[in-house]
Design a protein around this motif. Structure first.
Motif, PDB file in Angstrom:
ATOM      1  N   LYS A 222      12.540  26.622  50.380  1.00 24.21           N
ATOM      2  CA  LYS A 222      11.240  27.005  50.004  1.00 24.21           C
ATOM      3  C   LYS A 222      11.188  28.169  48.938  1.00 24.21           C
ATOM      4  O   LYS A 222      12.113  29.090  48.906  1.00 24.21           O
ATOM      5  CB  LYS A 222      10.589  27.617  51.340  1.00 24.21           C
ATOM      6  CG  LYS A 222      10.178  26.440  52.188  1.00 24.21           C
ATOM      7  CD  LYS A 222       9.130  26.824  53.461  1.00 24.21           C
ATOM      8  CE  LYS A 222       7.673  26.615  52.475  1.00 24.21           C
ATOM      9  NZ  LYS A 222       6.688  26.653  53.347  1.00 24.21           N
ATOM     10  N   PHE A 223      10.043  28.141  48.059  1.00 18.97           N
ATOM     11  CA  PHE A 223      10.300  29.004  46.700  1.00 18.97           C
ATOM     12  C   PHE A 223       8.638  29.408  46.772  1.00 18.97           C
ATOM     13  O   PHE A 223       7.520  28.713  47.079  1.00 18.97           O
ATOM     14  CB  PHE A 223      10.607  28.389  45.614  1.00 18.97           C
ATOM     15  CG  PHE A 223      11.957  27.906  45.431  1.00 18.97           C
ATOM     16  CD1 PHE A 223      12.870  28.847  44.991  1.00 18.97           C
ATOM     17  CD2 PHE A 223      12.397  26.753  46.109  1.00 18.97           C
ATOM     18  CE1 PHE A 223      14.317  28.380  45.150  1.00 18.97           C
ATOM     19  CE2 PHE A 223      13.665  26.487  45.844  1.00 18.97           C
ATOM     20  CZ  PHE A 223      14.692  27.276  45.403  1.00 18.97           C
ATOM     21  N   HIS A 224       8.520  30.872  46.510  1.00 23.75           N
ATOM     22  CA  HIS A 224       7.187  31.277  46.536  1.00 23.75           C
ATOM     23  C   HIS A 224       7.413  32.134  45.084  1.00 23.75           C
ATOM     24  O   HIS A 224       8.171  32.629  45.167  1.00 23.75           O
ATOM     25  CB  HIS A 224       6.938  32.466  47.733  1.00 23.75           C
ATOM     26  CG  HIS A 224       5.727  32.985  47.615  1.00 23.75           C
ATOM     27  ND1 HIS A 224       4.453  32.013  47.799  1.00 23.75           N
ATOM     28  CD2 HIS A 224       5.145  34.170  47.674  1.00 23.75           C
ATOM     29  CE1 HIS A 224       3.393  32.927  47.716  1.00 23.75           C
ATOM     30  NE2 HIS A 224       3.880  33.958  47.576  1.00 23.75           N
ATOM     31  N   VAL A 225       6.215  31.767  44.294  1.00 22.42           N
ATOM     32  CA  VAL A 225       6.025  32.581  43.186  1.00 22.42           C
ATOM     33  C   VAL A 225       5.084  33.283  42.914  1.00 22.42           C
ATOM     34  O   VAL A 225       3.851  32.773  42.615  1.00 22.42           O
ATOM     35  CB  VAL A 225       6.216  31.461  41.709  1.00 22.42           C
ATOM     36  CG1 VAL A 225       6.270  32.121  40.540  1.00 22.42           C
ATOM     37  CG2 VAL A 225       7.639  30.596  41.944  1.00 22.42           C
ATOM     38  N   PRO A 226       4.814  34.458  43.141  1.00 16.78           N
ATOM     39  CA  PRO A 226       3.643  35.304  43.121  1.00 16.78           C
ATOM     40  C   PRO A 226       3.368  35.929  41.870  1.00 16.78           C
ATOM     41  O   PRO A 226       4.357  36.033  41.066  1.00 16.78           O
ATOM     42  CB  PRO A 226       3.959  36.537  44.142  1.00 16.78           C
ATOM     43  CG  PRO A 226       5.174  36.446  44.765  1.00 16.78           C
ATOM     44  CD  PRO A 226       5.915  35.209  44.009  1.00 16.78           C
ATOM     45  N   LEU A 227       2.155  36.170  41.437  1.00 17.41           N
ATOM     46  CA  LEU A 227       1.739  36.617  40.246  1.00 17.41           C
ATOM     47  C   LEU A 227       0.774  37.824  40.389  1.00 17.41           C
ATOM     48  O   LEU A 227      -0.239  37.881  41.180  1.00 17.41           O
ATOM     49  CB  LEU A 227       0.823  35.751  39.254  1.00 17.41           C
ATOM     50  CG  LEU A 227       0.456  35.999  37.939  1.00 17.41           C
ATOM     51  CD1 LEU A 227       1.519  36.471  37.027  1.00 17.41           C
ATOM     52  CD2 LEU A 227      -0.515  35.054  37.407  1.00 17.41           C
ATOM     53  N   LEU A 228       1.394  38.888  40.050  1.00 18.66           N
ATOM     54  CA  LEU A 228       0.363  40.030  40.040  1.00 18.66           C
ATOM     55  C   LEU A 228      -0.143  40.273  38.625  1.00 18.66           C
ATOM     56  O   LEU A 228       0.673  40.446  37.738  1.00 18.66           O
ATOM     57  CB  LEU A 228       1.248  41.327  40.558  1.00 18.66           C
ATOM     58  CG  LEU A 228       2.220  41.172  41.850  1.00 18.66           C
ATOM     59  CD1 LEU A 228       3.691  41.879  41.839  1.00 18.66           C
ATOM     60  CD2 LEU A 228       1.366  41.527  43.083  1.00 18.66           C
ATOM     61  N   LEU A 229      -1.335  40.597  38.830  1.00 18.97           N
ATOM     62  CA  LEU A 229      -2.164  40.613  37.423  1.00 18.97           C
ATOM     63  C   LEU A 229      -3.106  41.738  37.210  1.00 18.97           C
ATOM     64  O   LEU A 229      -3.821  42.067  38.185  1.00 18.97           O
ATOM     65  CB  LEU A 229      -2.893  39.085  37.659  1.00 18.97           C
ATOM     66  CG  LEU A 229      -3.630  38.749  36.526  1.00 18.97           C
ATOM     67  CD1 LEU A 229      -2.782  38.225  35.356  1.00 18.97           C
ATOM     68  CD2 LEU A 229      -4.487  37.424  36.630  1.00 18.97           C
ATOM     69  N   SER A 230      -3.227  42.201  36.020  1.00 21.08           N
ATOM     70  CA  SER A 230      -4.483  42.927  35.542  1.00 21.08           C
ATOM     71  C   SER A 230      -4.694  42.396  34.246  1.00 21.08           C
ATOM     72  O   SER A 230      -4.173  41.339  33.666  1.00 21.08           O
ATOM     73  CB  SER A 230      -3.912  44.416  35.275  1.00 21.08           C
ATOM     74  OG  SER A 230      -3.285  44.798  34.190  1.00 21.08           O
ATOM     75  N   CYS A 231      -5.778  43.203  33.674  1.00 18.07           N
ATOM     76  CA  CYS A 231      -6.339  42.578  32.256  1.00 18.07           C
ATOM     77  C   CYS A 231      -5.225  42.816  31.204  1.00 18.07           C
ATOM     78  O   CYS A 231      -5.417  41.933  30.128  1.00 18.07           O
ATOM     79  CB  CYS A 231      -7.696  43.189  31.772  1.00 18.07           C
ATOM     80  SG  CYS A 231      -9.010  43.198  32.784  1.00 18.07           S
ATOM     81  N   PHE A 232      -4.223  43.571  31.325  1.00 15.74           N
ATOM     82  CA  PHE A 232      -3.427  43.823  30.274  1.00 15.74           C
ATOM     83  C   PHE A 232      -1.908  43.819  30.557  1.00 15.74           C
ATOM     84  O   PHE A 232      -1.148  44.101  29.683  1.00 15.74           O
ATOM     85  CB  PHE A 232      -3.735  45.096  29.682  1.00 15.74           C
ATOM     86  CG  PHE A 232      -5.363  45.057  29.037  1.00 15.74           C
ATOM     87  CD1 PHE A 232      -5.624  44.401  28.038  1.00 15.74           C
ATOM     88  CD2 PHE A 232      -6.032  45.635  29.832  1.00 15.74           C
ATOM     89  CE1 PHE A 232      -6.813  44.454  27.360  1.00 15.74           C
ATOM     90  CE2 PHE A 232      -7.455  45.931  29.434  1.00 15.74           C
ATOM     91  CZ  PHE A 232      -7.846  45.407  28.062  1.00 15.74           C
ATOM     92  N   SER A 233      -1.683  43.068  31.897  1.00 18.82           N
ATOM     93  CA  SER A 233      -0.217  43.099  32.152  1.00 18.82           C
ATOM     94  C   SER A 233      -0.192  42.164  33.320  1.00 18.82           C
ATOM     95  O   SER A 233      -1.179  41.578  33.806  1.00 18.82           O
ATOM     96  CB  SER A 233       0.352  44.211  32.704  1.00 18.82           C
ATOM     97  OG  SER A 233      -0.512  44.969  33.804  1.00 18.82           O
TER      98      SER A 233
END
Length: 140
Positions: free
Chosen positions: A122-133
């Motif tokens: 199993k693979f989990h690909v999280p994305l941590l996000l702000s407006c500029f990064s």
């Protein structure tokens, strides 16, 4: 009416616990979770797509599309049978997400490219996000 708008309406009707991909959340070998780290909330209702590189043609083939649920998760992107070794790409429509929140962003979309060698895991690909990064990693 634009195809993107129709897609959003369709996904709104679907269960909040499942993406509009090809698999059920329980059987999906690939999941993602978007977190809006600027505001400390889930990245809910973000459009995304999953692609696989066709090495013979050197082009990306669209496998599925989805929208994150209220918790920022999208789990049903691909079935176990369709998940084979190869190079994959998740494209997150971050510009649309921030625009709907009344904010401008630097990155109109984020593409995360990764290689799968053992498709039995199993693979989990999280994305941590702000407006500029943004940041991503291989989760568990």
């Amino acid at each position: 009416m634009s195809s993107n708008r129709l897609k959003r309406i369709k996904d709104h009707i679907l269960s909040e616990n499942q993406c509009s991909g090809m698999a059920t959340p329980e059987g999906s070998p690939l999941t993602t979770h978007v977190l809006n780290t600027a505001e400390g909330v889930p990245g809910s209702h973000m459009a995304l797509s999953l692609h696989r590189l066709d090495t013979g043609l050197a082009v990306w083939s669209l496998l599925s599309m989805g929208i994150t649920n209220d918790d920022g998760r999208c789990t049903g992107l691909i079935t176990r049978e369709a998940f084979t070794p190869g190079m994959y790409k998740m494209r997150f429509e971050t510009g649309e997400y921030w625009e709907h929140r009344g904010q401008k962003c630097f990155y109109p979309y984020v593409e995360v490219v990764f290689t799968i060698t053992d498709s039995t895991k199993k693979f989990h690909v999280p994305l941590l996000l702000s407006c500029f990064s943004y940041t991503t990693y291989r989760g568990s």
